[in-house]
Design an enzyme around this catalytic site. Structure first.
Site, PDB file in Angstrom:
ATOM      1  N   TYR A  57      70.992  37.060  28.255  1.00  0.00           N
ATOM      2  CA  TYR A  57      71.727  37.068  29.522  1.00  0.00           C
ATOM      3  C   TYR A  57      73.210  37.353  29.278  1.00  0.00           C
ATOM      4  CZ  TYR A  57      73.863  35.298  33.822  1.00  0.00           C
ATOM      5  OH  TYR A  57      74.615  35.167  34.971  1.00  0.00           O
ATOM      6  N   GLU A  59      74.731  38.782  26.712  1.00  0.00           N
ATOM      7  CA  GLU A  59      75.041  40.116  26.200  1.00  0.00           C
ATOM      8  C   GLU A  59      74.810  41.200  27.248  1.00  0.00           C
ATOM      9  OE1 GLU A  59      76.698  40.525  23.294  1.00  0.00           O
ATOM     10  OE2 GLU A  59      76.668  38.365  23.605  1.00  0.00           O
ATOM     11  N   VAL A 100      72.230  22.555  42.139  1.00  0.00           N
ATOM     12  CA  VAL A 100      72.574  22.035  43.457  1.00  0.00           C
ATOM     13  C   VAL A 100      71.401  22.197  44.421  1.00  0.00           C
ATOM     14  CG1 VAL A 100      74.151  22.175  45.413  1.00  0.00           C
ATOM     15  CG2 VAL A 100      75.024  22.483  43.114  1.00  0.00           C
ATOM     16  N   ASN A 102      68.287  22.521  43.615  1.00  0.00           N
ATOM     17  CA  ASN A 102      67.233  21.619  43.139  1.00  0.00           C
ATOM     18  C   ASN A 102      67.427  20.208  43.685  1.00  0.00           C
ATOM     19  OD1 ASN A 102      65.778  23.454  41.677  1.00  0.00           O
ATOM     20  ND2 ASN A 102      66.348  22.672  39.667  1.00  0.00           N
ATOM     21  N   ARG A 192      77.504  22.801  27.511  1.00  0.00           N
ATOM     22  CA  ARG A 192      77.945  21.429  27.759  1.00  0.00           C
ATOM     23  C   ARG A 192      79.098  21.375  28.750  1.00  0.00           C
ATOM     24  NH1 ARG A 192      78.777  18.317  22.232  1.00  0.00           N
ATOM     25  NH2 ARG A 192      79.142  16.646  23.735  1.00  0.00           N
ATOM     26  N   GLN A 193      79.750  22.503  28.959  1.00  0.00           N
ATOM     27  CA  GLN A 193      80.890  22.511  29.867  1.00  0.00           C
ATOM     28  C   GLN A 193      81.010  23.874  30.530  1.00  0.00           C
ATOM     29  OE1 GLN A 193      84.870  22.250  28.112  1.00  0.00           O
ATOM     30  NE2 GLN A 193      85.480  20.888  29.757  1.00  0.00           N
ATOM     31  N   ARG A 194      81.335  23.871  31.815  1.00  0.00           N
ATOM     32  CA  ARG A 194      81.580  25.108  32.550  1.00  0.00           C
ATOM     33  C   ARG A 194      82.738  24.866  33.508  1.00  0.00           C
ATOM     34  NH1 ARG A 194      80.221  28.071  29.462  1.00  0.00           N
ATOM     35  NH2 ARG A 194      78.485  29.557  29.397  1.00  0.00           N
TER      36      ARG A 194
END
Length: 234
Positions: A57, A59, A100, A102, A192-194
Site C-alpha cells: 500500500y 509503495e 470509527v 466500526n 503505533r502513531q498517526r
C-alpha cells in the site's frame, strides 16, 4: 497484495494522456502510509519501511507521487499532492473496516467494540468537511505539495493525540453505554502513531481543522442510525 501496489500508478498512467486535452490541473490524494510508523509526529519528509506487510500500500502511493512529479517536470502538467490522514464523517461505508465506522456500527448494533491490542496506539481524525476544505484550498492555491491535511488534535478532553481505547470509550459514552469493549489481536505492521504536522497547510493554505471529534461523532451517528434503521432511544 500486488494489486494494491500496482493500482495507484496504473490509474495515473492511464489518466495522464487525457490531462493534455481535458484537465488544467490534477490533485493526487496520497496517504500517510508513505510516512513512517515510528513514534513521532509525521512531517512531509518522513519515510517508511519498504519491506513490511503493509508496504504494498505504502509503495503504491509513493510511486504515484513520483509519477505525478515526473509528468509535472517532463510535460508541464500542473499538479497538487495531498497527504491525507484519518478522515471520518457521514456516508462512510458502514462495514468498511475503518475504526470509527466500526465502533459506531458496533455500538448501534449492541455489539462489543473491538479494539486492536494493545489499545494504546494513537490516531488523529479529521472531519470530512474540514478535509474537503483543505483539498479545495490546495487545488486552488499555487503550492504543488506534498502537504499534510489532517487533524493533529484530540478535542476529546485535551489537545493532542488519543488512543484507540479512548476513542472506543468515547463512542460508548456518546452512543451506547451498555456495550462492552473487547480487545482483539492486532494486524501486522499496524502503525503505533498517526499524527500530522500541518505547519505547511497552515502557512501555505491558511487551513486548519475546525470540527471537534466530540461534535463530529454525533453527526456520523445520525447518518448510521438512519441507514441501519436504529432509532435513538428516548
Amino acid at each position: 497484495m500486488e494489486e494494491t501496489m500496482y493500482l495507484p500508478p496504473l490509474y495515473l498512467h492511464e489518466m495522464f494522456p487525457f490531462t493534455y486535452i481535458y484537465i488544467d490541473k490534477c490533485v493526487c490524494v496520497s496517504a500517510t502510509g508513505i510516512c513512517t510508523g515510528a513514534l513521532y509526529t509525521l512531517t512531509e519528509d518522513s519515510l517508511t519501511s519498504l519491506t513490511g506487510v503493509r508496504s504494498c500500500y505504502d509503495e503504491g502511493k509513493r510511486v504515484a507521487e513520483t509519477l505525478m512529479f515526473d509528468y509535472h517536470r517532463q510535460h508541464g502538467i500542473e499538479i497538487r499532492i495531498a497527504r491525507i490522514f484519518n478522515t471520518y464523517g457521514p456516508r462512510m461505508n458502514i462495514d468498511d473496516g475503518r475504526v470509527v465506522s466500526n465502533f459506531i456500527a458496533q455500538a448501534l448494533r449492541g455489539e462489543p467494540l473491538t479494539v486492536q491490542a494493545p489499545g494504546t496506539q494513537t490516531r488523529s481524525f479529521c472531519y470530512v468537511s474540514d478535509m474537503v476544505d483543505g483539498l479545495i484550498r490546495l487545488m486552488e492555491g499555487e503550492n504543488t505539495g506534498p502537504i499534510n491535511i489532517g487533524n493533529p488534535d484530540n478535542f476529546l478532553y485535551t489537545s493532542g493525540e488519543f488512543t484507540m481505547l479512548e476513542l472506543a470509550e468515547t463512542v460508548k459514552e456518546l452512543i451506547n453505554p451498555e456495550v462492552v469493549i473487547k480487545m482483539v489481536d492486532n494486524t501486522p505492521d499496524d502503525p503505533r502513531q498517526r499524527k500530522p504536522d500541518i505547519s505547511k497547510a497552515k502557512e501555505l493554505l491558511g487551513w486548519e481543522p475546525k470540527i471537534k471529534l466530540r461534535d463530529g461523532l454525533p453527526l456520523m451517528e445520525e447518518d448510521f442510525r438512519l441507514r441501519l434503521g436504529v432509532p435513538k432511544k428516548k
